[in-house]
Write an enzyme that holds these catalytic residues in place. Structure first.
Site, short mmCIF file in Angstrom:
data_model
loop_
_atom_site.label_atom_id
_atom_site.label_comp_id
_atom_site.label_asym_id
_atom_site.label_seq_id
_atom_site.Cartn_x
_atom_site.Cartn_y
_atom_site.Cartn_z
N GLU A 54 0.86 -1.18 0.00
CA GLU A 54 0.00 0.00 0.00
C GLU A 54 0.90 1.22 0.00
OE1 GLU A 54 -3.74 2.14 2.28
OE2 GLU A 54 -2.86 0.34 3.15
N GLU A 380 -11.53 -3.88 4.03
CA GLU A 380 -11.92 -3.44 5.37
C GLU A 380 -13.25 -2.70 5.40
OE1 GLU A 380 -8.99 -1.16 7.42
OE2 GLU A 380 -7.51 -2.75 7.39
#
Length: 810
Positions: A54, A380
């Site tokens: 990320e 998420e």
């Protein structure tokens, strides 16, 4: 072999649990591990260990992506969480020999409609002037290395005046120089190669000219020719190598929270990241800086090939990050656009060159498909009606057009995996769960997957870390991985997160696998554990048993007792320790406003977080009963009963905590919560008397309210965690051994069945619990010892250690 030793503990299959605290052991601990080479059990996934990338902590621009010019297309602007950014960040004006210039970032006649800003350098016609870029806190150069410079430029007058390009050291000396003879009146790309005459860590790129008019520049780039695997527009070679050495079998990208952005306008749209780098649409991310998207989906998939990993792209599912307020979502009438993006991504990766997106892939230099097998839908997502409504549309569309693609769904955030029921209903291939917990949580949850329903989707542990980069953190993660390998029939993939962190540029400083600056790469103890497991995975788990023997005196809960509150006032009528009344006049107040002038003990400060008071009396670690009679008189929560207080380390029973919604037992260190051992729903009424009792017995804690048992927590002593696997193709057995205790363990490994060759090695990672690796020293590294293989092998497992015994088979 252990029959004459006391306190035998037969564990059966490998497991370990460790509650925070100390366990005093008066005799050396011994263990016997039996591994049955002829009794394989579950198959381990071929893609069990991978990487998650990320763009956080400046992992891409200024990190893995090898571009040396920062803000190369002048697209920076101030962000709400980084007001220091501006269109000329990392740039400065250069004026020499009496020349002057004015700089302005404008967008009147851009290079294209995606890269809309560029710099105008207004020249006065005297002397030399231009612009310089300092890179990402300095440009690093290697002596004799070649660097590719490129720029898009145009000029209104004096087109015959050359553009001079220099690499200049911080002392002003020129290390490389080249020139562009003339510049046209229209946008055109110019390129040249520069060779550095010396090393430098703080060099600048300087672009100047003489004459007058306006010189416009965009996409100013300086790229080392020597990248990882020699790729143009590629990766920094040392960071790429560090990734490859982890032996990853998949790469999850590009996030993480940046996938769905702070809002939908900020979501990561993969189509903005492909094609000519000059025509990619830059974006900012929720971590507070800009992304050039030079590292885009094509480069991610190319990197996968270079490190031997399968790509696992993450696409948003029509909602923004669940932490964003107000919560942003795609209107249902527009959802097809986002669904089509997911379908087009698969075509870009796998489609024929005649298809729209397969053609673009071919034009970028990769006519062969990338052989994409997985797509990860969402990241998420919080459990909301909007997610539950939108997610099934993505699943249905992918299944209809690409039935062979394995869909990885999202379980939501946290160990409770709130969306697992949705993933089960949608029958996804696997469900992605994320948690960032303290190391003791991992040590206490090595059996997490033992009881998972094998008829439900597989599990992808897509983001996890134990909130630290010490040896103790790495060991705890290793212990957790032994439980994953034991349950590899349901846990299909795992990856630590975050992957990269740049010193002094972190938004997530708790725990990161690889730390770096412009010149150094630091592999953490966690890195070496991940590498150990990934390079010693095997393809089948072996049946095993563990016997341990010790003479143990458990002093886990020895220490003082006390009471406390959190944003609450209370009245305490009495307190007893093992039946003996405690005199409040002798208590030590650590916070809050305590008053014992009347018959009871009052805490009157409703703002204290927390208000603590400790009795001078202590429990000695043996059987203990601590009783308190109290009532709440005001405030938001309930009572805190402290026990085991020793030099800032203690436990408390939090009654009516978390906004008066739960009761729980927590471990505390210097006033900070380090672990929740157990919680349950519950609340406390005001102005009602409660009889509270804590019973301690070895590693057991039982808590009662008005005689009703609320918690019954049993903490086991530190035990070995063991994971034996076999690599049938290489005829090797790997026995992973994790010792979470602060004592060495004399271990006998017995290999039963099969035929052994003579070769064996023992790889050890150990060190003090708090040991970390730094730029000055990598104190924790694997150490390999050659051994002679035998049916019975005696090893000493150091305290806080991770080992793998590798034995060749005939």
């Amino acid at each position: 072999m252990l029959g004459k030793l006391t306190n035998r503990l037969l564990l059966g299959v490998a497991a370990c649990v460790l509650a925070t605290g100390s366990v005093s052991q008066s005799l050396a601990v011994e263990a016997e591990v039996h591994v049955h080479l002829d009794r394989p059990s579950v198959e381990l996934s071929p893609v069990l260990y991978g990487l998650f990338f990320e763009d956080i902590n400046y992992a891409a621009d200024g990190g893995l992506y090898a571009e040396l010019v920062q803000n190369r297309s002048f697209e920076y602007y101030p962000l709400s969480n980084n007001r220091r950014l501006h269109p000329l960040s990392a740039w400065e004006r250069v004026q020499r020999d009496g020349g002057t210039a004015k700089l302005a970032v404008v967008d009147e006649a851009p290079l294209n409609d995606k890269n809309t800003h560029y710099v105008n350098i207004a020249l006065d016609g005297t002397g030399t002037a231009g612009i310089a870029n300092s890179g990402f806190a300095g440009i690093v150069l290697e002596k004799d290395a070649k660097y590719d410079f490129s720029v898009y430029a145009r000029r209104t007058e004096d087109a015959d005046k050359a553009i001079n390009v220099q690499l200049v050291k911080d002392d002003g000396s020129v290390l490389a120089e080249g020139s562009i003879d003339a510049v046209s009146a229209e946008w055109k790309k110019y390129e040249l190669t520069l060779t550095a005459s010396d090393d430098a860590t703080k060099a600048k790129l300087v672009v100047t000219t003489t004459g007058g008019g306006v010189l416009s520049l965009d996409m100013v780039s300086l790229f080392p020719q020597e990248t990882f695997k020699g790729r143009k527009n590629g990766m920094r070679k040392d960071l790429g190598q560090a990734l490859a050495e982890l032996n990853p079998k998949f790469l999850r990208f590009p996030g993480g929270c940046i996938a769905h952005g702070s809002g939908l306008a900020n979501a990561y749209r993969w189509k903005d990241t492909v094609g000519d780098v000059a025509e990619r649409k830059p974006n900012w991310n929720r971590w507070g800086y800009h992304q050039s998207y030079g590292l885009g989906y094509f480069e991610y998939m190319q990197l996968c090939e270079d490190i031997g990993a399968t790509p696992l792209p993450v696409v948003p599912v029509g909602v923004a990050c669940g932490f964003t307020r107000p919560f942003d979502k795609v209107p249902m009438e527009d959802l097809h656009i986002w669904v089509d993006d997911a379908l087009d991504l698969i075509e870009f990766a796998n489609g024929p060159v005649e298809s729209e997106w397969g053609k673009l892939r071919a034009e970028m230099g990769h006519p062969e498909p990338f052989n994409l097998e997985y797509v990860c839908l969402g990241n998420e997502e919080h459990d909301t009606p909007e997610v539950r409504e939108r997610f099934p549309y993505f699943v249905a569309a992918i299944r209809e057009r690409y039935p062979d693609i394995k869909i990885v769904g999202t379980s939501g955030l946290g160990e409770g995996i709130p969306l697992y029921d949705l993933m089960t209903r949608e029958q996804v291939y696997s469900s992605d769960e994320h948690y960032y917990m303290n190391p003791n949580w991992y040590l206490s949850n090595t059996r997490r997957f033992d009881s998972f329903d094998r008829n439900k989707p597989k599990i992808f542990v897509g983001e996890y870390a134990s909130e630290g980069n010490s040896m103790f953190n790495a060991m705890a993660e290793a212990a957790y991985l032994t439980g994953i390998e034991r349950n590899a029939d349901i846990v299909d993939m795992t990856c630590y997160a975050p992957l990269l962190a740049k010193y002094n540029y972190t938004q997530w400083p708790k725990a990161d696998l690889i730390w770096f600056d412009n010149t150094q790469v630091v592999r953490t103890p966690n890195y070496y554990v991940q590498q150990m497991f990934a390079t010693n995975k095997g393809d089948v788990y072996l049946d095993n048993s563990v016997e341990m023997a010790r003479n143990v005196v458990d002093k886990r809960y020895a220490g003082r007792v006390g009471i406390g509150t959190w944003l609450t006032t209370i009245e305490v009528e009495s307190a007893k320790l093992n039946g003996k009344p405690l005199n409040f006049a002798d208590w030590e107040v650590l916070g809050g406003d305590y008053d014992n002038t009347k018959s009871a003990y009052f805490q009157r400060d409703v703002r204290a977080e927390p208000a603590m008071s400790l009795a001078p009396e202590s429990a000695d670690g043996s059987k203990t009963v601590y009783e308190v009679r109290a009532r709440k008189t005001g405030g938001e929560e309930g009572f805190l009963l402290a026990f085991g207080y020793d030099d800032g380390h203690y436990y408390w029973w939090n009654i009516g905590g978390w906004g008066n919604t739960q009761h729980g037992i927590e471990v505390r260190q210097n006033g900070q919560s380090t672990d929740r051992l157990v919680t349950t729903r519950g609340s406390i009424e005001s102005n009602r008397w409660y009889d509270l009792k804590v019973e301690l017995d070895g590693g057991r804690i039982r808590c009662y309210i008005d005689g009703k048992l609320i918690h019954d927590f049993q903490a086991m002593s530190p035990e070995l965690c063991v994971s034996p696997t076999m690599d049938r193709s290489n005829s090797e057995v790997m026995v992973k051994l994790v010792n979470p205790s602060d004592e060495p363990v004399e271990t006998t490994v017995v290999l039963q069945g099969g035929r052994l060759a003579d070769e064996a090695t023992l790889t050890t990672i150990d060190g003090p619990a708090g040991a970390v690796n730094t730029r000055e020293s990598e104190a924790v590294q694997p150490v390999v010892t050659e051994l002679k293989a035998a049916r019975t092998m005696k090893l000493e497992l150091p305290p806080i250690s991770v080992q793998v015994l590798k034995v060749k088979l005939k």
